[in-house]
Design a protein around this motif. Structure first.
Motif, mmCIF file in Angstrom:
data_model
loop_
_atom_site.group_PDB
_atom_site.id
_atom_site.type_symbol
_atom_site.label_atom_id
_atom_site.label_comp_id
_atom_site.label_asym_id
_atom_site.label_seq_id
_atom_site.Cartn_x
_atom_site.Cartn_y
_atom_site.Cartn_z
ATOM 1 N N SER A 167 0.832 -1.203 0.000
ATOM 2 C CA SER A 167 0.000 0.000 0.000
ATOM 3 C C SER A 167 0.871 1.259 0.000
ATOM 4 O O SER A 167 0.638 2.197 -0.776
ATOM 5 N N ARG A 168 1.885 1.286 0.849
ATOM 6 C CA ARG A 168 2.778 2.452 0.928
ATOM 7 C C ARG A 168 3.643 2.584 -0.328
ATOM 8 O O ARG A 168 4.094 3.675 -0.666
ATOM 9 N N PHE A 169 3.893 1.466 -1.007
ATOM 10 C CA PHE A 169 4.732 1.486 -2.211
ATOM 11 C C PHE A 169 4.094 2.314 -3.318
ATOM 12 O O PHE A 169 4.793 2.850 -4.177
ATOM 13 N N PHE A 170 2.786 2.426 -3.307
ATOM 14 C CA PHE A 170 2.102 3.195 -4.344
ATOM 15 C C PHE A 170 2.109 4.700 -4.063
ATOM 16 O O PHE A 170 1.579 5.474 -4.861
ATOM 17 N N HIS A 171 2.695 5.122 -2.930
ATOM 18 C CA HIS A 171 2.817 6.545 -2.620
ATOM 19 C C HIS A 171 4.181 7.036 -3.110
ATOM 20 O O HIS A 171 5.219 6.630 -2.585
ATOM 21 N N GLY B 88 -2.558 1.226 -7.880
ATOM 22 C CA GLY B 88 -2.468 1.388 -6.435
ATOM 23 C C GLY B 88 -3.796 1.725 -5.793
ATOM 24 O O GLY B 88 -4.123 1.212 -4.714
ATOM 25 N N GLN B 89 -4.583 2.571 -6.439
ATOM 26 C CA GLN B 89 -5.892 2.929 -5.899
ATOM 27 C C GLN B 89 -6.801 1.711 -5.807
ATOM 28 O O GLN B 89 -7.540 1.540 -4.831
ATOM 29 N N LEU C 117 10.724 -2.430 -2.143
ATOM 30 C CA LEU C 117 9.420 -2.448 -1.470
ATOM 31 C C LEU C 117 9.583 -2.174 0.012
ATOM 32 O O LEU C 117 8.845 -1.361 0.596
ATOM 33 N N TRP C 118 10.557 -2.824 0.638
ATOM 34 C CA TRP C 118 10.741 -2.695 2.087
ATOM 35 C C TRP C 118 11.433 -1.393 2.461
ATOM 36 O O TRP C 118 11.154 -0.823 3.522
ATOM 37 N N PHE C 119 12.310 -0.907 1.591
ATOM 38 C CA PHE C 119 12.937 0.381 1.874
ATOM 39 C C PHE C 119 11.910 1.518 1.842
ATOM 40 O O PHE C 119 11.960 2.435 2.669
ATOM 41 N N THR C 120 10.984 1.460 0.901
ATOM 42 C CA THR C 120 9.957 2.502 0.851
ATOM 43 C C THR C 120 9.021 2.403 2.053
ATOM 44 O O THR C 120 8.563 3.424 2.588
ATOM 45 N N TYR C 121 8.742 1.183 2.500
ATOM 46 C CA TYR C 121 7.889 0.988 3.676
ATOM 47 C C TYR C 121 8.575 1.539 4.927
ATOM 48 O O TYR C 121 7.965 2.244 5.744
#
Length: 284
Positions: free
Chosen positions: A36-40, A153-154, A232-236
């Motif tokens: 979810s956060r990856f799409f920001h 993402g939406q 993915l995990w770095f963005t989270y």
């Protein structure tokens, strides 16, 4: 999520005959939230987070989404297979191949009611699985732009927020089920500190959780795609650090040590995401 649903979900979880379920659900819920956060875009390193134009190429990011969806499906399948008396995969075949249109529509209406954690989990599984044909088709295209990535993402976030029992956005916070501190020394420190300063206890628990999440960022192979997947995990972690730093800065006057820690975390975070990870998706 209502208190009734939280309690029902806890009873369901505790009755589930599944080995290492705490670790499995920790990964499941944080992978759901990480995607979810990856799409920001603000959670991404430059140039994606800094470009005003929506003409940026994001095919590498969609590949990360596709790989993450497949991991989520594998995790959900493990849980569904452990539920006694249910054959969800035969059920899926019947629902998609044998039922007529009107029957399918009525069944979907019933599914959306989500009267139990099991039904809610199965609905999440179906929803996640339905994204794969989309990502596969997108990856077959010569180019993918930011608006398509954001639209994907939406739809994904909508799948999460409409889930009654397994929406990680509503489940944020610490629970004894998934945030157990195994290290006896750290556990004792947190317990003693929390009695005097709850804000310090919260900070330590958050950092402990982030240290567990950071383990998922270890590449699972030596190929470029495995390395790319760690984004993915770095963005989270970037997103979670932002919230933690904000939390500490709001309390720095009452507890100056939080101000020092917030400054150092902010400094290191900017160095990693603005310098070290710059252009990360362009690796060869």
């Amino acid at each position: 999520m209502s208190r009734h649903r939280v309690e029902e979900r806890t009873r369901w979880y505790e009755s589930l005959p599944l080995e290492e379920k705490s670790a499995l659900f920790f990964e499941l819920e944080h992978t759901l939230l990480a995607l979810s956060r990856f799409f920001h875009l603000q959670n991404h390193p430059p140039p994606l987070r800094t470009q005003a134009s929506w003409d940026s190429e994001v095919k590498a990011e969609v590949q990360i989404v596709d790989t993450t969806l497949r991991r989520l499906i594998a995790l959900l399948e493990r849980v569904l297979q452990a539920i006694p008396g249910k054959d969800f995969f035969f059920q899926t075949y019947v629902e998609t191949q044998l039922l007529k249109d009107r029957e399918k529509e009525l069944l979907l209406t019933t599914r959306l009611q989500q009267n139990s954690p099991t039904e809610s989990l199965y609905l999440l599984f179906i929803g996640i699985k339905n994204f794969l044909p989309l990502t596969e088709s997108l990856l077959a295209l010569p180019s993918i732009k930011v608006p398509t990535f954001l639209s994907l993402g939406q739809q994904y976030i909508l799948t999460l927020v409409t889930n009654h029992y397994f929406n990680p956005i509503h489940l944020q916070g610490f629970t004894h089920l998934l945030d157990r501190v195994q290290n006896p020394v750290l556990k004792e420190v947190i317990q003693k500190v929390s009695e005097r300063k709850k804000d310090v206890g919260y900070t330590l628990l958050t950092l402990h959780r982030l240290s567990r999440i950071l383990r998922f960022a270890s590449p699972f192979g030596k190929d470029p795609q495995s390395l790319l997947q760690t984004l993915l995990w770095f963005t989270y972690i970037q997103s979670e650090l932002h919230h933690l730093i904000q939390f500490m800065e709001e309390r720095k006057e009452a507890l100056p040590v939080l101000d020092t820690l917030a400054f150092q975390l902010s400094l290191d975070s900017r160095k990693v995401f603005l310098q070290i990870l710059r252009g990360f998706t362009s690796i060869e």
